[in-house]
Write a protein that holds these residues in place. Sequence first.
Motif, short mmCIF file in Angstrom:
data_model
loop_
_atom_site.label_atom_id
_atom_site.label_comp_id
_atom_site.label_asym_id
_atom_site.label_seq_id
_atom_site.Cartn_x
_atom_site.Cartn_y
_atom_site.Cartn_z
N ASN A 120 0.85 -1.18 0.00
CA ASN A 120 0.00 0.00 0.00
C ASN A 120 0.90 1.24 0.00
N SER A 121 0.69 2.10 -0.96
CA SER A 121 1.55 3.28 -1.08
C SER A 121 1.29 4.28 0.05
N LEU A 122 0.17 4.17 0.74
CA LEU A 122 -0.11 5.09 1.84
C LEU A 122 0.84 4.87 3.01
N PHE A 123 1.33 3.62 3.14
CA PHE A 123 2.18 3.30 4.28
C PHE A 123 3.66 3.24 3.89
N GLY A 124 4.00 3.85 2.82
CA GLY A 124 5.40 3.88 2.39
C GLY A 124 5.87 2.56 1.83
N ASN A 125 5.05 2.00 0.99
CA ASN A 125 5.32 0.70 0.37
C ASN A 125 5.46 -0.43 1.38
N LYS A 126 4.85 -0.24 2.52
CA LYS A 126 4.82 -1.31 3.52
C LYS A 126 3.44 -1.93 3.45
N PRO A 127 3.36 -3.25 3.74
CA PRO A 127 2.05 -3.91 3.65
C PRO A 127 1.11 -3.40 4.72
N SER A 128 -0.15 -3.28 4.36
CA SER A 128 -1.17 -2.86 5.31
C SER A 128 -1.63 -4.07 6.11
#
Length: 192
Positions: free
Chosen positions: A53-61
């Motif tokens: 998820n790009s919202l979390f800085g390419n970290k998985p939600s």
Amino acid sequence: MMKCLLPALIALCYSAAVAQTPADSLPADPLTPLIKERELMVRQYEEANAQRNSLFGNKPSKKDLEEVVNALKGIIRKDTEIVRAVQAATLRRTANILAENQQVKQQVTVARSDQSSTQQRFYDLENQIANLQLRDKQRQKKLAELQAAADDAIEERSSRDLLAAGLAVLSLGLLGYVVKLRGQKPAPKRRR
């Protein structure tokens, strides 16, 4: 690494189980569809794991992680099904092998029994042959004795016949002599 190693290990176990099982004893291969389903789940896992998820800085939600966990759970369940199917196939194969071994043992027992029976019959026939040969020798001996007795009887009869013929010739000679003597003397006259 682990996700590639487990399918390879299962495929190896499966191929070994199939290679040792005769082809005609497998009505349908239950592992093939299970392995295909597992491969599909692994692809789903890889897709879920690749989503960021790009919202979390390419970290998985959290949702992405839940999808990954659910995919892994599905893979684990499928692996359990595959292991059970392999165990069932192995159990069937073991049961088939035990049944074949039992059948072979029965055939060996029957063959040994037949061999023993055949040997006993062979010995019985050998004994019968020996008995018949002994009887034949005894019969030949008795036949030779009877032939010798018959030859002796014929010889005695021949000598009796010769003696009787000699006596008959002598009697005829004497009779002829008596007749000749009577013919030379005049017969005395009888008084009347």
